[in-house]
Design a protein around this motif. Structure first.
Motif, short mmCIF file in Angstrom:
data_model
loop_
_atom_site.label_atom_id
_atom_site.label_comp_id
_atom_site.label_asym_id
_atom_site.label_seq_id
_atom_site.Cartn_x
_atom_site.Cartn_y
_atom_site.Cartn_z
N VAL A 132 0.94 3.71 -0.46
CA VAL A 132 1.81 2.69 0.13
C VAL A 132 1.06 1.91 1.20
CG1 VAL A 132 3.85 2.36 1.59
CG2 VAL A 132 3.98 3.86 -0.38
N PHE A 133 0.37 2.63 2.07
CA PHE A 133 -0.34 1.98 3.17
C PHE A 133 -1.46 1.09 2.63
CE2 PHE A 133 -1.54 1.14 7.31
CZ PHE A 133 -0.83 1.88 8.24
N ILE A 134 -2.22 1.60 1.68
CA ILE A 134 -3.31 0.81 1.11
C ILE A 134 -2.77 -0.45 0.46
CG2 ILE A 134 -5.03 0.78 -0.73
CD1 ILE A 134 -5.65 3.67 -0.11
N ALA A 135 -1.66 -0.31 -0.29
CA ALA A 135 -1.08 -1.47 -0.98
C ALA A 135 -0.64 -2.54 0.02
CB ALA A 135 0.10 -1.02 -1.84
N VAL A 136 0.07 -2.12 1.07
CA VAL A 136 0.57 -3.09 2.06
C VAL A 136 -0.59 -3.78 2.77
CG1 VAL A 136 1.89 -3.35 4.19
CG2 VAL A 136 2.74 -1.88 2.38
N ARG A 161 12.84 -11.65 8.67
CA ARG A 161 13.18 -12.05 7.30
C ARG A 161 12.03 -11.74 6.34
NH1 ARG A 161 13.59 -12.71 2.89
NH2 ARG A 161 14.73 -14.24 1.62
N LEU A 162 10.80 -11.85 6.83
CA LEU A 162 9.64 -11.54 6.00
C LEU A 162 9.61 -10.07 5.60
CD1 LEU A 162 6.96 -12.65 4.81
CD2 LEU A 162 5.86 -12.00 6.97
N MET A 163 10.22 -9.22 6.41
CA MET A 163 10.21 -7.77 6.12
C MET A 163 11.15 -7.39 4.99
SD MET A 163 9.90 -5.75 9.73
CE MET A 163 9.84 -4.20 8.82
N ARG A 164 12.10 -8.29 4.64
CA ARG A 164 13.11 -7.92 3.64
C ARG A 164 12.49 -7.48 2.31
NH1 ARG A 164 17.58 -12.22 1.92
NH2 ARG A 164 18.23 -11.92 4.10
N PRO A 165 11.61 -8.28 1.67
CA PRO A 165 11.04 -7.82 0.40
C PRO A 165 10.18 -6.56 0.55
CG PRO A 165 9.93 -9.80 1.18
CD PRO A 165 11.13 -9.62 2.04
N TYR A 166 9.57 -6.39 1.71
CA TYR A 166 8.79 -5.17 1.94
C TYR A 166 9.70 -3.95 1.97
CZ TYR A 166 4.56 -7.83 3.11
OH TYR A 166 3.45 -8.63 3.05
N MET A 167 10.84 -4.08 2.64
CA MET A 167 11.77 -2.95 2.72
C MET A 167 12.43 -2.66 1.36
SD MET A 167 11.67 -1.69 5.77
CE MET A 167 9.90 -2.03 5.70
N PHE A 349 9.11 3.67 4.29
CA PHE A 349 9.63 2.65 5.20
C PHE A 349 8.76 2.55 6.46
CE2 PHE A 349 13.49 3.89 2.85
CZ PHE A 349 13.88 2.66 2.39
N ILE A 350 8.39 3.71 7.01
CA ILE A 350 7.63 3.73 8.26
C ILE A 350 6.24 3.15 8.06
CG2 ILE A 350 6.69 5.25 10.04
CD1 ILE A 350 9.01 7.20 9.38
N LEU A 351 5.54 3.61 7.02
CA LEU A 351 4.18 3.16 6.80
C LEU A 351 4.13 1.70 6.34
CD1 LEU A 351 2.73 6.37 5.11
CD2 LEU A 351 2.52 5.65 7.47
N THR A 352 5.16 1.24 5.64
CA THR A 352 5.23 -0.17 5.26
C THR A 352 5.36 -1.06 6.50
OG1 THR A 352 6.21 0.34 3.10
CG2 THR A 352 6.54 -1.87 3.95
N THR A 353 6.19 -0.64 7.45
CA THR A 353 6.35 -1.41 8.69
C THR A 353 5.04 -1.48 9.47
OG1 THR A 353 8.67 -0.68 8.80
CG2 THR A 353 7.69 -1.58 10.81
N ILE A 354 4.35 -0.34 9.58
CA ILE A 354 3.07 -0.34 10.30
C ILE A 354 2.05 -1.22 9.58
CG2 ILE A 354 1.17 1.11 11.09
CD1 ILE A 354 3.13 3.42 11.34
N GLY A 355 1.97 -1.08 8.26
CA GLY A 355 0.99 -1.86 7.50
C GLY A 355 1.23 -3.35 7.59
N LEU A 356 2.49 -3.78 7.49
CA LEU A 356 2.81 -5.20 7.59
C LEU A 356 2.49 -5.73 8.99
CD1 LEU A 356 4.08 -7.84 6.60
CD2 LEU A 356 6.32 -6.89 7.18
N SER A 357 2.83 -4.96 10.01
CA SER A 357 2.60 -5.40 11.39
C SER A 357 1.11 -5.54 11.69
CB SER A 357 3.24 -4.41 12.36
OG SER A 357 4.63 -4.27 12.11
N LEU A 358 0.29 -4.67 11.12
CA LEU A 358 -1.14 -4.71 11.40
C LEU A 358 -1.86 -5.82 10.64
CD1 LEU A 358 -2.13 -0.92 11.41
CD2 LEU A 358 -1.98 -2.43 13.37
N LEU A 371 -8.05 -2.05 6.37
CA LEU A 371 -8.06 -1.06 5.30
C LEU A 371 -8.54 0.28 5.83
CD1 LEU A 371 -7.26 -1.28 2.35
CD2 LEU A 371 -9.66 -1.57 1.75
N GLY A 372 -9.55 0.24 6.70
CA GLY A 372 -10.02 1.49 7.33
C GLY A 372 -8.97 2.11 8.22
N ILE A 373 -8.26 1.26 8.99
CA ILE A 373 -7.18 1.77 9.84
C ILE A 373 -6.07 2.38 8.97
CG2 ILE A 373 -5.36 1.09 11.45
CD1 ILE A 373 -7.25 -1.04 12.53
N GLY A 374 -5.76 1.70 7.86
CA GLY A 374 -4.72 2.22 6.96
C GLY A 374 -5.09 3.57 6.38
#
Length: 423
Positions: A132-136, A161-167, A349-358, A371-374
């Protein structure tokens, strides 16, 4: 030629007259319905105007073209990363185990369908947070690098609003991960572990010595030796107590579990003897064979490493409840496994939020850093899950809390990243 044409015309005319004569009632019925049921169409039109709120319950109403674009990117990259990394894992696993497969003459069909067909979903589900993290990180950094996210924000799309499709994508992965981990993978794990026992020479506990357990209220069973391969126990006794007094004592040379019975708990005792105590009187009965119900199963007698992974979630819940009622203390690892399956599912949900924010910002240097951080955060999450499980087993931490510790820690990180991402 002229005669045949006239004959065909005559037949067509007869058919048309027959249809007109026999379908007149259908036209008249339709005309009557149209004239007398206008009120029904009016009622439906009124009902549709008054129940417009039902359209809001349609979830696809809130998914726009932009959402579908991001969802396809997310899910596609997620499955692509699974295929890529699992393919590499299979190559390394084949290289490591090829000698053992050859030594124990493992057939190709068993290797493919019994081992690797269950190896792939097990490890894919185990490392789902990593995927999930790598994909995001991967596809969001690419969107940011192509200035697509800048265009979305400039068009008035907020970060929320941008987070909607991610969630939405994370919800799909959460449901899929939970269903696989709770119902599908445990059944495949049994097949995979049996293969490893047979063709990889992995020792599996198949017997137990001096087993004593409470099988009911005031009912204590004891087996001197139990063989799980034969589902047979030797040196069996069953004691029943009422008001802390022994009222029945049953002994048998051996007991055999009935594996083909339609219901559970069927045992067959051989060379049995039952002593019943009523006050100062004692009654003894004996026989060569006796079919009886004893509230225990083979899984209650033999414990092997990783046994909790072979139970589906309903079976785990039932097993935990049964062992707690018996006063058994060997249920912590089963409780951790039960709660870990739920906690791992919500990690998406948690890792998607972190990945999108980063990765939602366009920065110099590309996606390599993120990608290394992920990867680092994903491996930290998986390692923390393993460590937190030992807290419950060895340190007395409540199993539910130990399973959710990684989610709690990473939820704080996700909230911090989400709050600072728009800035």
């Amino acid at each position: 030629m002229e005669f045949s044409r006239i004959r065909k015309y005559h037949k067509g005319l007869k058919a048309a007259r027959w249809l007109e004569r026999h379908t007149a009632w259908l036209r008249s019925t339709a005309r009557w319905l149209r004239n007398h049921l206008d009120w029904l169409f009016v009622a439906f039109a009124w009902l549709g105007s008054k129940m417009g709120w039902m359209r809001k319950l349609n979830p696809f109403r809130y998914i726009k073209r932009l959402d579908w674009y991001i969802i396809r990117k997310f899910i596609g990259t997620y499955f692509f990363s699974i295929i890529l990394i699992i393919s590499i894992s299979i190559v390394f696993d084949v290289n490591e185990n090829l000698a053992k497969f050859t030594q124990y003459h493992a057939p190709l069909k068993a290797i493919v369908f019994d081992y690797y067909a269950n190896f792939i979903p097990y490890f894919a589900n185990l490392f789902s947070p990593l995927f999930v993290f790598i994909a995001v990180i991967f596809f969001t950094s690419k969107l940011a690098g192509n200035s697509e996210i800048i265009a979305m924000l400039a068009a008035g799309v907020s970060f929320k609003r941008l987070m909607r499709p991610y969630m939405i994508s994370a919800a799909f992965i959460t449901i899929m991960t939970f269903l696989l981990g709770a119902y599908v993978i445990p059944k495949g794990t049994i097949v995979r572990q049996n293969f490893e026992t047979m063709y990889k020479n992995k020792k599996k506990n198949t017997s137990a010595e001096n087993v004593q357990l409470q099988v009911g209220k005031g009912v204590i069973a004891y087996i001197q030796h139990y063989d799980n391969k034969m589902k047979r126990g030797y040196g069996f006794c069953l004691d029943k107590f009422e008001n802390k007094k022994l009222v029945s004592h049953m002994t048998a040379m051996e007991v055999q579990y009935d594996t083909i019975s339609d219901s559970k708990y069927h045992w067959k005792a051989r060379s049995w003897k039952i002593r019943k105590m009523t006050g100062l009187r004692e009654t003894i009965t004996s026989g060569a064979s006796l079919d009886t119900l004893i509230m225990m199963e083979p899984t209650d007698l033999v414990f092997s490493k990783g046994q909790q992974e072979t139970f589906t979630s309903p079976q785990l819940r039932e097993y935990i409840s049964k062992q707690i009622d018996r006063g058994s203390g060997n249920v912590i690892q089963y409780e951790v496994e039960y709660h870990k399956r739920i906690a791992m599912s919500f990690a998406s949900f948690i890792l998607t939020t972190i990945g999108l924010s980063l990765s939602s910002r366009k920065r110099k240097g590309g996606m390599g850093l993120y990608l290394g951080i992920g990867l680092a955060l994903s491996f930290t999450y998986i390692m923390l899950q393993t460590v937190s499980a030992t807290f419950a087993i060895n340190a007395g931490t409540p199993p539910m809390l130990s399973a959710w510790i990684p989610n709690i820690i990473f939820a704080v990180v996700a909230w911090f990243c989400y709050r600072h991402a728009p800035n």
